[in-house]
Design a protein around this motif. Structure first.
Motif, PDB file in Angstrom:
ATOM      1  N   PRO A  16       0.816  -1.226   0.000  1.00 30.29           N
ATOM      2  CA  PRO A  16       0.000   0.000   0.000  1.00 30.29           C
ATOM      3  C   PRO A  16       0.851   1.278   0.000  1.00 30.29           C
ATOM      4  N   ILE A  17       1.980   1.240   0.686  1.00 35.11           N
ATOM      5  CA  ILE A  17       2.881   2.399   0.687  1.00 35.11           C
ATOM      6  C   ILE A  17       3.431   2.628  -0.718  1.00 35.11           C
ATOM      7  N   LEU A  18       3.849   1.558  -1.378  1.00 35.79           N
ATOM      8  CA  LEU A  18       4.371   1.689  -2.747  1.00 35.79           C
ATOM      9  C   LEU A  18       3.304   2.245  -3.689  1.00 35.79           C
ATOM     10  N   GLU A  19       2.074   1.784  -3.544  1.00 34.61           N
ATOM     11  CA  GLU A  19       0.975   2.292  -4.379  1.00 34.61           C
ATOM     12  C   GLU A  19       0.756   3.787  -4.150  1.00 34.61           C
ATOM     13  N   ARG A  20       0.783   4.213  -2.877  1.00 36.38           N
ATOM     14  CA  ARG A  20       0.610   5.632  -2.557  1.00 36.38           C
ATOM     15  C   ARG A  20       1.754   6.474  -3.118  1.00 36.38           C
ATOM     16  N   LEU A  21       2.976   5.982  -2.960  1.00 30.20           N
ATOM     17  CA  LEU A  21       4.130   6.712  -3.490  1.00 30.20           C
ATOM     18  C   LEU A  21       4.049   6.859  -5.004  1.00 30.20           C
ATOM     19  N   GLU A  22       3.568   5.823  -5.669  1.00 30.62           N
ATOM     20  CA  GLU A  22       3.440   5.894  -7.127  1.00 30.62           C
ATOM     21  C   GLU A  22       2.330   6.877  -7.526  1.00 30.62           C
ATOM     22  N   ARG A  23       1.206   6.823  -6.831  1.00 37.41           N
ATOM     23  CA  ARG A  23       0.113   7.770  -7.112  1.00 37.41           C
ATOM     24  C   ARG A  23       0.563   9.216  -6.925  1.00 37.41           C
ATOM     25  N   ASN A  24       1.440   9.450  -5.947  1.00 38.18           N
ATOM     26  CA  ASN A  24       1.930  10.802  -5.668  1.00 38.18           C
ATOM     27  C   ASN A  24       3.123  11.213  -6.528  1.00 38.18           C
ATOM     28  N   GLY A  25       3.577  10.330  -7.404  1.00 35.01           N
ATOM     29  CA  GLY A  25       4.651  10.668  -8.328  1.00 35.01           C
ATOM     30  C   GLY A  25       6.054  10.539  -7.760  1.00 35.01           C
ATOM     31  N   TRP A  26       6.192   9.906  -6.589  1.00 38.77           N
ATOM     32  CA  TRP A  26       7.519   9.741  -5.998  1.00 38.77           C
ATOM     33  C   TRP A  26       8.267   8.558  -6.585  1.00 38.77           C
ATOM     34  N   ILE A  27       7.552   7.535  -7.016  1.00 40.74           N
ATOM     35  CA  ILE A  27       8.183   6.362  -7.632  1.00 40.74           C
ATOM     36  C   ILE A  27       7.460   6.012  -8.922  1.00 40.74           C
ATOM     37  N   GLN A  28       8.159   5.234  -9.737  1.00 39.38           N
ATOM     38  CA  GLN A  28       7.584   4.662 -10.954  1.00 39.38           C
ATOM     39  C   GLN A  28       7.776   3.161 -10.872  1.00 39.38           C
ATOM     40  N   SER A  29       6.841   2.419 -11.434  1.00 38.08           N
ATOM     41  CA  SER A  29       6.998   0.970 -11.439  1.00 38.08           C
ATOM     42  C   SER A  29       6.863   0.444 -12.857  1.00 38.08           C
ATOM     43  N   SER A  30       7.451  -0.728 -13.061  1.00 38.71           N
ATOM     44  CA  SER A  30       7.344  -1.414 -14.350  1.00 38.71           C
ATOM     45  C   SER A  30       7.473  -2.909 -14.087  1.00 38.71           C
ATOM     46  N   TRP A  31       7.011  -3.702 -15.023  1.00 35.68           N
ATOM     47  CA  TRP A  31       7.115  -5.150 -14.879  1.00 35.68           C
ATOM     48  C   TRP A  31       8.440  -5.628 -15.442  1.00 35.68           C
ATOM     49  N   GLU A  32       9.053  -6.543 -14.734  1.00 34.48           N
ATOM     50  CA  GLU A  32      10.324  -7.141 -15.147  1.00 34.48           C
ATOM     51  C   GLU A  32      10.149  -7.832 -16.501  1.00 34.48           C
ATOM     52  N   GLU A  33      11.157  -7.709 -17.330  1.00 36.13           N
ATOM     53  CA  GLU A  33      11.114  -8.315 -18.666  1.00 36.13           C
ATOM     54  C   GLU A  33      12.094  -9.468 -18.823  1.00 36.13           C
ATOM     55  N   ASP A  34      12.692  -9.951 -17.736  1.00 35.88           N
ATOM     56  CA  ASP A  34      13.698 -11.014 -17.790  1.00 35.88           C
ATOM     57  C   ASP A  34      13.017 -12.362 -17.997  1.00 35.88           C
ATOM     58  N   SER A  35      12.991 -12.831 -19.230  1.00 38.69           N
ATOM     59  CA  SER A  35      12.318 -14.102 -19.537  1.00 38.69           C
ATOM     60  C   SER A  35      13.168 -15.314 -19.157  1.00 38.69           C
ATOM     61  N   SER A  36      14.450 -15.116 -18.852  1.00 43.28           N
ATOM     62  CA  SER A  36      15.312 -16.245 -18.487  1.00 43.28           C
ATOM     63  C   SER A  36      15.162 -16.626 -17.011  1.00 43.28           C
ATOM     64  N   ARG A  37      14.566 -15.743 -16.196  1.00 48.97           N
ATOM     65  CA  ARG A  37      14.392 -16.018 -14.769  1.00 48.97           C
ATOM     66  C   ARG A  37      13.145 -16.859 -14.566  1.00 48.97           C
ATOM     67  N   GLN A  38      13.266 -17.884 -13.715  1.00 44.78           N
ATOM     68  CA  GLN A  38      12.126 -18.730 -13.360  1.00 44.78           C
ATOM     69  C   GLN A  38      11.206 -17.968 -12.418  1.00 44.78           C
ATOM     70  N   GLY A  39       9.936 -18.319 -12.412  1.00 46.25           N
ATOM     71  CA  GLY A  39       8.996 -17.714 -11.474  1.00 46.25           C
ATOM     72  C   GLY A  39       8.218 -16.572 -12.089  1.00 46.25           C
ATOM     73  N   PRO A  40       7.311 -16.019 -11.299  1.00 43.23           N
ATOM     74  CA  PRO A  40       6.475 -14.934 -11.811  1.00 43.23           C
ATOM     75  C   PRO A  40       7.278 -13.657 -12.034  1.00 43.23           C
ATOM     76  N   ARG A  41       6.744 -12.812 -12.914  1.00 48.18           N
ATOM     77  CA  ARG A  41       7.395 -11.520 -13.149  1.00 48.18           C
ATOM     78  C   ARG A  41       7.373 -10.703 -11.860  1.00 48.18           C
ATOM     79  N   ARG A  42       8.385  -9.877 -11.702  1.00 45.39           N
ATOM     80  CA  ARG A  42       8.453  -8.998 -10.538  1.00 45.39           C
ATOM     81  C   ARG A  42       8.123  -7.574 -10.978  1.00 45.39           C
ATOM     82  N   ARG A  43       7.471  -6.856 -10.095  1.00 45.64           N
ATOM     83  CA  ARG A  43       7.209  -5.441 -10.345  1.00 45.64           C
ATOM     84  C   ARG A  43       8.396  -4.666  -9.766  1.00 45.64           C
ATOM     85  N   LEU A  44       9.021  -3.858 -10.597  1.00 49.38           N
ATOM     86  CA  LEU A  44      10.223  -3.119 -10.228  1.00 49.38           C
ATOM     87  C   LEU A  44       9.875  -1.666  -9.920  1.00 49.38           C
ATOM     88  N   TYR A  45      10.525  -1.124  -8.901  1.00 50.54           N
ATOM     89  CA  TYR A  45      10.241   0.245  -8.449  1.00 50.54           C
ATOM     90  C   TYR A  45      11.508   1.084  -8.495  1.00 50.54           C
TER      91      TYR A  45
END
Length: 90
Positions: free
Chosen positions: A26-55
């Motif tokens: 919830p803190i990360l969501e608030r920081l993003e809404r307020n323009g303090w951080i940006q997030s994107s989804w990881e694009e590393d297809s060689s890593r096992q497991g679900p994609r990670r959201r990067l901040y």
């Protein structure tokens, strides 16, 4: 996240801060809404497991976060109180 240039993911922040996911995300969501951080989804297809959201901090967010940390530290030092949000264990 503060002081780093590489993006970090939520679980990494959870481990470093020793806080619960229900507190961090919830803190990360608030920081993003307020323009303090940006997030994107990881694009590393060689890593096992679900994609990670990067901040990453925005330029404005990094300045504001540094100022907030300095103000918090100054207040904590002047009052002699322990950090908020954690149990005193001494």
């Amino acid at each position: 996240m503060l002081g780093t240039t590489a993006p970090v993911w939520g679980l990494q922040i959870i481990k470093q801060t020793q806080r619960l996911p229900g507190t961090i995300y919830p803190i990360l969501e608030r920081l993003e809404r307020n323009g303090w951080i940006q997030s994107s989804w990881e694009e590393d297809s060689s890593r096992q497991g679900p994609r990670r959201r990067l901040y990453n901090f925005t330029a404005e967010g990094e300045i504001a976060a540094r100022e907030t940390c300095l103000a918090f530290e100054a207040k904590r030092t002047s009052t002699g109180r322990p950090e908020t949000g954690r149990l005193a264990t001494s």
